[in-house]
Design an enzyme around this catalytic site. Structure first.
Site, PDB file in Angstrom:
ATOM      1  N   GLU A 114       0.814  -1.199   0.000  1.00 44.73           N
ATOM      2  CA  GLU A 114       0.000   0.000   0.000  1.00 44.73           C
ATOM      3  C   GLU A 114       0.857   1.262   0.000  1.00 44.73           C
ATOM      4  O   GLU A 114       1.956   1.292   0.565  1.00 44.73           O
ATOM      5  CB  GLU A 114      -0.938   0.004   1.213  1.00 44.73           C
ATOM      6  N   CYS A 142       3.298   8.370   1.335  1.00 46.06           N
ATOM      7  CA  CYS A 142       3.860   7.342   2.201  1.00 46.06           C
ATOM      8  C   CYS A 142       4.067   6.093   1.359  1.00 46.06           C
ATOM      9  O   CYS A 142       3.113   5.562   0.765  1.00 46.06           O
ATOM     10  CB  CYS A 142       2.908   7.075   3.367  1.00 46.06           C
ATOM     11  N   CYS A 199       6.509  -7.250   6.833  1.00 45.87           N
ATOM     12  CA  CYS A 199       7.629  -6.705   7.609  1.00 45.87           C
ATOM     13  C   CYS A 199       8.106  -7.771   8.585  1.00 45.87           C
ATOM     14  O   CYS A 199       7.293  -8.475   9.190  1.00 45.87           O
ATOM     15  CB  CYS A 199       7.199  -5.454   8.371  1.00 45.87           C
ATOM     16  N   CYS A 239       6.810  -5.306  15.212  1.00 47.82           N
ATOM     17  CA  CYS A 239       6.433  -4.420  16.314  1.00 47.82           C
ATOM     18  C   CYS A 239       5.020  -4.747  16.779  1.00 47.82           C
ATOM     19  O   CYS A 239       4.121  -4.982  15.966  1.00 47.82           O
ATOM     20  CB  CYS A 239       6.525  -2.960  15.869  1.00 47.82           C
ATOM     21  N   CYS A 297       1.883  -2.647  15.333  1.00 51.61           N
ATOM     22  CA  CYS A 297       1.818  -2.401  13.888  1.00 51.61           C
ATOM     23  C   CYS A 297       1.135  -3.562  13.189  1.00 51.61           C
ATOM     24  O   CYS A 297       1.598  -4.701  13.269  1.00 51.61           O
ATOM     25  CB  CYS A 297       3.222  -2.189  13.329  1.00 51.61           C
ATOM     26  N   GLY A 349       6.882  -2.325   5.768  1.00 44.53           N
ATOM     27  CA  GLY A 349       8.257  -2.796   5.743  1.00 44.53           C
ATOM     28  C   GLY A 349       9.239  -1.906   6.480  1.00 44.53           C
ATOM     29  O   GLY A 349       8.946  -0.767   6.842  1.00 44.53           O
ATOM     30  N   SER A 407      12.130   6.157   7.544  1.00 41.41           N
ATOM     31  CA  SER A 407      11.772   5.770   8.913  1.00 41.41           C
ATOM     32  C   SER A 407      12.318   4.378   9.193  1.00 41.41           C
ATOM     33  O   SER A 407      12.108   3.453   8.403  1.00 41.41           O
ATOM     34  CB  SER A 407      10.254   5.778   9.083  1.00 41.41           C
ATOM     35  N   SER A 421      11.711   4.967  14.881  1.00 42.49           N
ATOM     36  CA  SER A 421      10.581   4.458  15.661  1.00 42.49           C
ATOM     37  C   SER A 421      11.095   4.063  17.043  1.00 42.49           C
ATOM     38  O   SER A 421      11.589   2.959  17.238  1.00 42.49           O
ATOM     39  CB  SER A 421       9.952   3.249  14.949  1.00 42.49           C
ATOM     40  N   LEU A 422      10.961   4.966  17.990  1.00 38.68           N
ATOM     41  CA  LEU A 422      11.518   4.744  19.321  1.00 38.68           C
ATOM     42  C   LEU A 422      10.521   4.031  20.228  1.00 38.68           C
ATOM     43  O   LEU A 422      10.780   2.924  20.699  1.00 38.68           O
ATOM     44  CB  LEU A 422      11.944   6.082  19.933  1.00 38.68           C
ATOM     45  N   HIS A 423       9.423   4.675  20.561  1.00 41.76           N
ATOM     46  CA  HIS A 423       8.254   4.069  21.221  1.00 41.76           C
ATOM     47  C   HIS A 423       8.450   3.637  22.672  1.00 41.76           C
ATOM     48  O   HIS A 423       7.495   3.170  23.297  1.00 41.76           O
ATOM     49  CB  HIS A 423       7.735   2.860  20.421  1.00 41.76           C
ATOM     50  N   ASN A 480      -3.465   3.314  16.363  1.00 41.53           N
ATOM     51  CA  ASN A 480      -4.648   2.902  15.612  1.00 41.53           C
ATOM     52  C   ASN A 480      -4.912   1.432  15.897  1.00 41.53           C
ATOM     53  O   ASN A 480      -4.246   0.557  15.350  1.00 41.53           O
ATOM     54  CB  ASN A 480      -4.435   3.145  14.122  1.00 41.53           C
ATOM     55  N   CYS A 489      -1.392   5.710  10.352  1.00 41.49           N
ATOM     56  CA  CYS A 489      -0.119   5.116  10.738  1.00 41.49           C
ATOM     57  C   CYS A 489      -0.337   3.780  11.449  1.00 41.49           C
ATOM     58  O   CYS A 489      -1.139   3.671  12.369  1.00 41.49           O
ATOM     59  CB  CYS A 489       0.636   6.070  11.658  1.00 41.49           C
TER      60      CYS A 489
END
Length: 384
Positions: A92, A105, A112, A116, A119, A166, A198, A220-222, A299, A342
């Site tokens: 996508e 995007c 992937c 995570c 995700c 990915g 990213s 992408s820390l999180h 999300n 996202c």
């Protein structure tokens, strides 16, 4: 006879291809402009190319876009395309219009491998890397479709973010020529500041990208500590936070921006407490990393077992970071009515890797994502 897809080449690659056909470099530049600036795929349209070259191209080359399986347009103007990349795989891309920019995007892999927890693409599992042509084709199609769709003759897409499906740095060989095409003035002419890669933190490839094709970087820390990040971003077990932040500092020596963007997905009761905000402040100060934070509303999707942080808590978290002098934004959710926000990009893709089964087994056998004990009232160094 097998023909070459010219979307697979940056300008240097196309010049080498043309040289094999006995053509001068300027012919490659002409061809590159026809393909990327004008969106041409029919060699007979390329009227300033020598007829002899057009005849050679007809038998040796093609400009092949990705078939569009579906297109959805959000009420906010966001457009999502699902592209067929063959073998039961699809990827996508999402166009996000704003007053001062148009952002695309782009995906780099079918699925992937990072996995995570928050995700949906990661829960799909990994199928394969995309080729350079498949990455570039998303921009090629979107730009020229949008010009017609929006009835515009000038460039529509001003920004590209490699934040689709990915982990871009795990497909490095295909990524870099695609980035070079995005930046080339004979193609899309995007600024290095307006192309963002990213990454979840593939440290060796961060260093390579800084040398080979430094663009803007988002990480992408999180999580503010290794124990929590190990749970949320499994790649952290290989490249822990300290190594990642040192790689970020090295990257800034080459980057077009003077900061790294840290993406932080806000998860209810997991990483959104005041203690986590204070730990983040201490973390970036102790490593002296120039950065800004982008707080991302989660999300939700059923397989995650996670919930979105309440908006007041997100704003309080942002306020704590801001009061400590850290530039902090809260990402506006776009396209969530078409699953284009996202973390939602997963595609109508056959699960070829039994990812759902494996993730269910993992959730049943591993400890759940929980808040890890933290020392009370951590001392936060003050800026001098």
């Amino acid at each position: 006879m097998t023909t070459a897809n010219l979307l697979d080449f940056d300008l240097e690659g196309l010049a080498a291809f043309c040289e094999k056909l006995g053509e001068k470099r300027f012919r490659a530049t002409q061809l590159f402009r026809w393909i990327h600036q004008r969106g041409a795929s029919d060699f007979t349209q390329m009227t300033d190319l020598a007829k002899s070259l057009r005849e050679k191209l007809a038998t040796t080359a093609r400009v092949e876009a990705l078939p569009v399986l579906t297109q959805h347009e959000s009420k906010d103007g966001t457009i999502k395309w699902l592209f067929d990349v063959g073998g039961g795989d699809a990827v996508e891309a999402v166009f996000i219009p704003e007053d001062d920019r148009g952002t695309l995007c782009v995906s780099s892999q079918a699925g992937c491998a990072v996995g995570c927890r928050f995700c949906s693409t990661g829960h799909q599992g990994f199928s394969r890397n995309l080729s350079t042509g498949e990455i570039t084709a998303q921009l090629w199609f979107a730009e020229h479709f949008l010009r017609k769709h929006l009835k515009r003759g000038d460039r529509v897409i001003s920004n590209v973010v490699m934040m689709g499906m990915g982990e871009p740095l795990q497909n490095y060989t295909a990524l870099v020529p695609a980035l070079r095409t995005m930046l080339d003035d004979n193609a899309y002419g995007l600024s290095r500041r307006r192309v963002t890669v990213s990454t979840s933190g593939v440290v060796p490839m961060i260093d390579r990208l800084g040398t080979d094709c430094a663009v803007a970087m988002a990480v992408s820390l999180h999580a503010p500590n290794d124990a929590l990040r190990d749970d949320l971003v499994p790649l952290n077990r290989k490249y822990p936070i300290a190594e990642l932040l040192e790689a970020c500092k090295r990257y800034l020596e080459h980057a077009p921006r003077d900061f790294i963007t840290f993406e932080y997905c806000m998860l209810d009761g997991v990483n959104d407490q005041p203690e986590h905000a204070r730990q983040l402040i201490e973390l970036v100060r102790s490593h002296n990393v120039s950065c800004k934070f982008n707080l991302i509303p989660f999300n939700p999707f059923p397989a995650s077992g996670l919930l979105r942080s309440p908006q007041p808590r997100v704003l309080a978290f942002a306020r704590t970071l801001g009061e400590a002098g850290l530039v902090t934004t809260v990402r506006k959710t776009r396209g969530d009515d078409i699953d284009a926000a996202c973390g939602q990009l997963a595609g109508d893709v056959k699960d070829r890797t039994r990812a759902a089964e494996r993730m269910a087994l993992r959730r049943a056998t591993e400890r759940p994502v929980v808040l890890h004990p933290m020392r009370k009232n951590p001392t936060v160094p003050q800026e001098h």
